[in-house]
Write a protein that holds these residues in place. Sequence first.
Motif, PDB file in Angstrom:
ATOM      1  N   GLY A   9       0.859  -1.192   0.000  1.00  0.00           N
ATOM      2  CA  GLY A   9       0.000   0.000   0.000  1.00  0.00           C
ATOM      3  C   GLY A   9       0.886   1.229   0.000  1.00  0.00           C
ATOM      4  O   GLY A   9       1.546   1.541   0.996  1.00  0.00           O
ATOM      5  N   CYS A  10       0.917   1.909  -1.148  1.00  0.00           N
ATOM      6  CA  CYS A  10       1.833   3.060  -1.298  1.00  0.00           C
ATOM      7  C   CYS A  10       1.045   4.357  -1.371  1.00  0.00           C
ATOM      8  O   CYS A  10       1.230   5.174  -2.273  1.00  0.00           O
ATOM      9  CB  CYS A  10       2.702   2.866  -2.539  1.00  0.00           C
ATOM     10  N   GLY A  11       0.142   4.544  -0.411  1.00  0.00           N
ATOM     11  CA  GLY A  11      -0.655   5.764  -0.348  1.00  0.00           C
ATOM     12  C   GLY A  11      -0.033   6.775   0.601  1.00  0.00           C
ATOM     13  O   GLY A  11       1.194   6.865   0.741  1.00  0.00           O
ATOM     14  N   ALA A  14       2.357   5.652   3.552  1.00  0.00           N
ATOM     15  CA  ALA A  14       3.617   5.053   3.082  1.00  0.00           C
ATOM     16  C   ALA A  14       4.709   6.114   2.973  1.00  0.00           C
ATOM     17  O   ALA A  14       5.896   5.822   3.137  1.00  0.00           O
ATOM     18  CB  ALA A  14       3.398   4.360   1.735  1.00  0.00           C
ATOM     19  N   PHE A  33       4.548  -2.823  -2.897  1.00  0.00           N
ATOM     20  CA  PHE A  33       3.437  -3.307  -3.706  1.00  0.00           C
ATOM     21  C   PHE A  33       2.215  -2.428  -3.475  1.00  0.00           C
ATOM     22  O   PHE A  33       1.940  -2.018  -2.350  1.00  0.00           O
ATOM     23  CB  PHE A  33       3.073  -4.759  -3.349  1.00  0.00           C
ATOM     24  N   GLN A  35      -1.905  -2.051  -5.417  1.00  0.00           N
ATOM     25  CA  GLN A  35      -2.749  -2.503  -6.535  1.00  0.00           C
ATOM     26  C   GLN A  35      -2.682  -1.498  -7.687  1.00  0.00           C
ATOM     27  O   GLN A  35      -2.904  -1.854  -8.840  1.00  0.00           O
ATOM     28  CB  GLN A  35      -4.187  -2.719  -6.072  1.00  0.00           C
ATOM     29  N   LEU A  72      -2.909  -0.327   4.282  1.00  0.00           N
ATOM     30  CA  LEU A  72      -4.059  -0.543   3.397  1.00  0.00           C
ATOM     31  C   LEU A  72      -5.334  -0.026   4.049  1.00  0.00           C
ATOM     32  O   LEU A  72      -5.387   0.151   5.274  1.00  0.00           O
ATOM     33  CB  LEU A  72      -4.211  -2.049   3.150  1.00  0.00           C
ATOM     34  N   PRO A  73      -6.398   0.158   3.241  1.00  0.00           N
ATOM     35  CA  PRO A  73      -7.701   0.449   3.850  1.00  0.00           C
ATOM     36  C   PRO A  73      -8.041  -0.587   4.921  1.00  0.00           C
ATOM     37  O   PRO A  73      -7.646  -1.764   4.823  1.00  0.00           O
ATOM     38  CB  PRO A  73      -8.663   0.351   2.649  1.00  0.00           C
ATOM     39  N   HIS A  77      -7.017  -5.190   6.094  1.00  0.00           N
ATOM     40  CA  HIS A  77      -5.935  -5.596   7.003  1.00  0.00           C
ATOM     41  C   HIS A  77      -5.985  -7.089   7.340  1.00  0.00           C
ATOM     42  O   HIS A  77      -4.958  -7.775   7.334  1.00  0.00           O
ATOM     43  CB  HIS A  77      -6.005  -4.782   8.302  1.00  0.00           C
ATOM     44  N   PHE A  80      -4.964  -9.646   4.381  1.00  0.00           N
ATOM     45  CA  PHE A  80      -3.542  -9.572   4.050  1.00  0.00           C
ATOM     46  C   PHE A  80      -2.688 -10.115   5.204  1.00  0.00           C
ATOM     47  O   PHE A  80      -1.677 -10.794   4.975  1.00  0.00           O
ATOM     48  CB  PHE A  80      -3.135  -8.131   3.702  1.00  0.00           C
ATOM     49  N   GLU A  94      -0.882  -1.154  10.064  1.00  0.00           N
ATOM     50  CA  GLU A  94      -1.302   0.164  10.537  1.00  0.00           C
ATOM     51  C   GLU A  94      -2.578   0.042  11.383  1.00  0.00           C
ATOM     52  O   GLU A  94      -3.329  -0.912  11.267  1.00  0.00           O
ATOM     53  CB  GLU A  94      -1.534   1.126   9.348  1.00  0.00           C
ATOM     54  N   LYS A  95      -2.777   1.026  12.233  1.00  0.00           N
ATOM     55  CA  LYS A  95      -4.017   1.083  13.001  1.00  0.00           C
ATOM     56  C   LYS A  95      -5.176   1.346  12.067  1.00  0.00           C
ATOM     57  O   LYS A  95      -4.954   1.961  11.025  1.00  0.00           O
ATOM     58  CB  LYS A  95      -3.965   2.134  14.101  1.00  0.00           C
ATOM     59  N   THR A 123       1.189   4.522  16.460  1.00  0.00           N
ATOM     60  CA  THR A 123       2.328   5.425  16.238  1.00  0.00           C
ATOM     61  C   THR A 123       2.474   6.528  17.282  1.00  0.00           C
ATOM     62  O   THR A 123       3.588   6.976  17.552  1.00  0.00           O
ATOM     63  CB  THR A 123       2.225   6.059  14.830  1.00  0.00           C
TER      64      THR A 123
HETATM   65  N1  LIG Z   1      -0.454   6.144  12.093  1.00  0.00           N
HETATM   66  C1  LIG Z   1      -0.904   7.221  11.495  1.00  0.00           C
HETATM   67  O1  LIG Z   1      -0.662   8.355  11.924  1.00  0.00           O
HETATM   68  C2  LIG Z   1      -1.732   7.055  10.246  1.00  0.00           C
HETATM   69  C3  LIG Z   1      -2.034   8.174   9.442  1.00  0.00           C
HETATM   70  C4  LIG Z   1      -2.773   7.964   8.268  1.00  0.00           C
HETATM   71  C5  LIG Z   1      -3.206   6.685   7.931  1.00  0.00           C
HETATM   72  N2  LIG Z   1      -2.909   5.639   8.747  1.00  0.00           N
HETATM   73  C6  LIG Z   1      -3.388   4.270   8.437  1.00  0.00           C
HETATM   74  O2  LIG Z   1      -2.632   3.765   7.336  1.00  0.00           O
HETATM   75  C7  LIG Z   1      -3.457   2.879   6.570  1.00  0.00           C
HETATM   76  C8  LIG Z   1      -3.457   3.365   5.125  1.00  0.00           C
HETATM   77  O3  LIG Z   1      -3.948   4.685   5.098  1.00  0.00           O
HETATM   78  P1  LIG Z   1      -3.507   5.745   3.968  1.00  0.00           P
HETATM   79  O4  LIG Z   1      -3.854   7.073   4.524  1.00  0.00           O
HETATM   80  O5  LIG Z   1      -2.116   5.489   3.511  1.00  0.00           O
HETATM   81  O6  LIG Z   1      -4.547   5.367   2.813  1.00  0.00           O
HETATM   82  P2  LIG Z   1      -4.420   5.670   1.243  1.00  0.00           P
HETATM   83  O7  LIG Z   1      -5.777   5.504   0.680  1.00  0.00           O
HETATM   84  O8  LIG Z   1      -3.698   6.957   1.029  1.00  0.00           O
HETATM   85  O9  LIG Z   1      -3.464   4.504   0.718  1.00  0.00           O
HETATM   86  C9  LIG Z   1      -3.888   3.149   0.653  1.00  0.00           C
HETATM   87  C10 LIG Z   1      -3.141   2.493  -0.510  1.00  0.00           C
HETATM   88  O10 LIG Z   1      -3.492   1.110  -0.509  1.00  0.00           O
HETATM   89  C11 LIG Z   1      -3.689   0.723  -1.871  1.00  0.00           C
HETATM   90  N3  LIG Z   1      -4.588  -0.440  -1.846  1.00  0.00           N
HETATM   91  C12 LIG Z   1      -5.907  -0.451  -1.521  1.00  0.00           C
HETATM   92  N4  LIG Z   1      -6.384  -1.710  -1.567  1.00  0.00           N
HETATM   93  C13 LIG Z   1      -5.350  -2.503  -1.962  1.00  0.00           C
HETATM   94  C14 LIG Z   1      -5.225  -3.894  -2.202  1.00  0.00           C
HETATM   95  N5  LIG Z   1      -6.263  -4.717  -2.041  1.00  0.00           N
HETATM   96  N6  LIG Z   1      -4.013  -4.362  -2.595  1.00  0.00           N
HETATM   97  C15 LIG Z   1      -2.966  -3.518  -2.761  1.00  0.00           C
HETATM   98  N7  LIG Z   1      -3.019  -2.184  -2.559  1.00  0.00           N
HETATM   99  C16 LIG Z   1      -4.206  -1.686  -2.153  1.00  0.00           C
HETATM  100  C17 LIG Z   1      -4.273   1.928  -2.554  1.00  0.00           C
HETATM  101  O11 LIG Z   1      -4.069   1.888  -3.960  1.00  0.00           O
HETATM  102  C18 LIG Z   1      -3.515   3.059  -1.864  1.00  0.00           C
HETATM  103  O12 LIG Z   1      -2.330   3.411  -2.573  1.00  0.00           O
HETATM  104  C19 LIG Z   1      -4.824   2.882   7.265  1.00  0.00           C
HETATM  105  O13 LIG Z   1      -4.872   1.827   8.165  1.00  0.00           O
HETATM  106  C20 LIG Z   1      -4.830   4.206   7.999  1.00  0.00           C
HETATM  107  O14 LIG Z   1      -5.697   4.260   9.118  1.00  0.00           O
HETATM  108  C21 LIG Z   1      -2.167   5.808   9.875  1.00  0.00           C
END
Ligand SMILES: NC(=O)c1ccc[n+]([C@@H]2O[C@H](COP(=O)([O-])OP(=O)(O)OC[C@H]3O[C@@H](n4cnc5c(N)ncnc54)[C@H](O)[C@@H]3O)[C@@H](O)[C@H]2O)c1
Length: 339
Positions: A9-11, A14, A33, A35, A72-73, A77, A80, A94-95, A123
Amino acid sequence: MSVRVAVIGCGAIARAHVPAIRGAENVELVGLFDQDLSRAREMASQHGNPRVYGSWREVLDDPQVDCVDLLLPHNAHHQFAVEAAAAGKHIMVEKPIATSLAECDDMIAAAERNRVALMTCHTVLFEPGAQKVEEIIRSGQIGDVYMAQTIGLEGPSTVSVRPWLANSRGGGVLMAQAIHQIYFLQHLLGPVAKVSSVIGKRKIVPMTTDDTCLALLEFQSGAVAEITSTFGQTVGPYSRGTYFYGSEGYVSYQPHNTALRPNRPLEVVSEKTYGDRELHEVSYEQESQFKRMWQAFGAAMAAGQPPPVTGQDGRAAIEVVLAAYRSADEGRTIALPLT
Ligand SMILES: NC(=O)c1ccc[n+]([C@@H]2O[C@H](COP(=O)([O-])OP(=O)(O)OC[C@H]3O[C@@H](n4cnc5c(N)ncnc54)[C@H](O)[C@@H]3O)[C@@H](O)[C@H]2O)c1
């Protein structure tokens, strides 16, 4: 030997994990990796060109990967994590760890069965300011904590850039944001005994999951805490505040009120420490909590210790979120453990 990590998950988050893994000791970034392959490719090009996997199966089959970092969303979790455990990979997730207690139990059992580590990214526990709060409380500087307050005010853009938070199972402000406050409170005040909550119905953010929630926690110790959290703060800065009140003083931690006061110090009243009843500012170092978290994970793995935050810790936080949903639905206080 370093733990070799593939980021899944490279959102948005990441962008914090990848440099943290690269900067921490005893861990090493080996691949990415997503999607959306273009996201993984772009991130790889910015961070030393680790391998970009074409599928999740490729990650699972790669003997070079010791650990997966699941970013990931929320509703992804569980699946995976269970598949990673079956492939013998350690798991950083991630939480929130998952979206139901059944999922949590399944993940914890899968990790135990396959003898892999399962760590939840709580975190805030690795923030230098939060660690300073912990030091102040644990050393008795404010006496016995009997009450705490937390606020988390975020704007609708948190949701608009992550549409899955709005409508899918496991989204919402409790799961995504208040959970940080919940596990921080549990870490410092111990197990929660009772939860009551109200979920705002006057939606500011167009989403079917919760955008605003107030929750009250009663701890087994008898201490009480309130949590205020929203994604509806349409104007003003994102702000987060945590306030602990003890029999001999208090400490407040407001790390995100940085627009007006960058690097805002803690505010502490402690006669024990300062010999007066005035407000004192306590500063703390600035370092990424993500780097500190990966550092702590790497150190634990190198020492053959359990990870610093476990699957059970993740489950305990989820239980409070689920109790808050139930309380809001049923209009009553919910006692833990959930049945
Ligand atoms: N600890 C923190 O401070 C903090 C802050 C923000 C988000 N988060 C957590 O991080 C996690 C991700 O959040 P985010 O903000 O990066 O979300 P995001 O939507 O920005 O990124 C999620 C990524 O996962 C990819 N993805 C979705 N489904 C997939 C699958 N089935 N296979 C492969 N890739 C897939 C998407 O393409 C996307 O790039 C969540 O659990 C969120 O709660 C934590």
